[in-house]
Design a protein around this motif. Structure first.
Motif, mmCIF file in Angstrom:
data_model
loop_
_atom_site.group_PDB
_atom_site.id
_atom_site.type_symbol
_atom_site.label_atom_id
_atom_site.label_comp_id
_atom_site.label_asym_id
_atom_site.label_seq_id
_atom_site.Cartn_x
_atom_site.Cartn_y
_atom_site.Cartn_z
ATOM 1 N N UNK A 5 0.842 -1.174 0.033
ATOM 2 C CA UNK A 5 -0.118 -0.228 0.062
ATOM 3 C C UNK A 5 0.921 1.313 -0.135
ATOM 4 N N UNK A 6 0.538 2.242 -0.832
ATOM 5 C CA UNK A 6 1.127 3.464 -0.760
ATOM 6 C C UNK A 6 0.579 4.442 0.337
ATOM 7 N N UNK A 7 1.305 4.820 1.037
ATOM 8 C CA UNK A 7 0.580 5.579 2.141
ATOM 9 C C UNK A 7 1.147 6.996 1.980
ATOM 10 N N UNK A 38 -0.999 -3.220 8.606
ATOM 11 C CA UNK A 38 0.173 -2.851 7.694
ATOM 12 C C UNK A 38 1.309 -2.474 8.771
ATOM 13 N N UNK A 39 2.549 -2.956 7.986
ATOM 14 C CA UNK A 39 3.875 -2.489 8.482
ATOM 15 C C UNK A 39 4.444 -1.564 7.545
ATOM 16 N N UNK A 60 4.985 6.942 1.626
ATOM 17 C CA UNK A 60 5.627 5.547 2.028
ATOM 18 C C UNK A 60 4.908 4.415 1.613
ATOM 19 N N UNK A 61 5.596 3.474 1.967
ATOM 20 C CA UNK A 61 5.008 2.103 1.634
ATOM 21 C C UNK A 61 4.742 1.084 2.774
ATOM 22 N N UNK A 62 3.944 0.675 2.696
ATOM 23 C CA UNK A 62 3.569 -0.277 3.713
ATOM 24 C C UNK A 62 3.302 -1.769 3.053
#
Length: 66
Positions: A5-7, A38-39, A60-62
């Motif tokens: 997931x793009x955050x 999500x991490x 960011x990326x999760x």
């Protein structure tokens, strides 16, 4: 297997000074992602000159198990 997931801090609740996001609102958004499993694996914070005191804009990326 993982899903990603793009955050973006644009998804955090707005409010506060000049309708910006506070550090607490950014943290609440990140914590809500954590409760969904999500991490965060990569994050880039940007300082908002209108909101001194901490990073309130980020991308960011999760990831989480699929």
């Amino acid at each position: 297997m993982w899903e990603y997931k793009i955050i973006d801090s644009d998804n955090a609740e707005k409010g506060g000074f000049l309708k910006g996001r506070t550090v607490e609102q950014a943290e609440a958004y990140l914590n809500s992602l954590g409760t969904e499993g999500w991490e965060i694996i990569d994050i880039d914070f940007h300082m908002d000159p209108m909101m001194p005191g901490g990073p309130t804009h980020f991308h960011g990326i999760a990831k989480r198990a699929k």
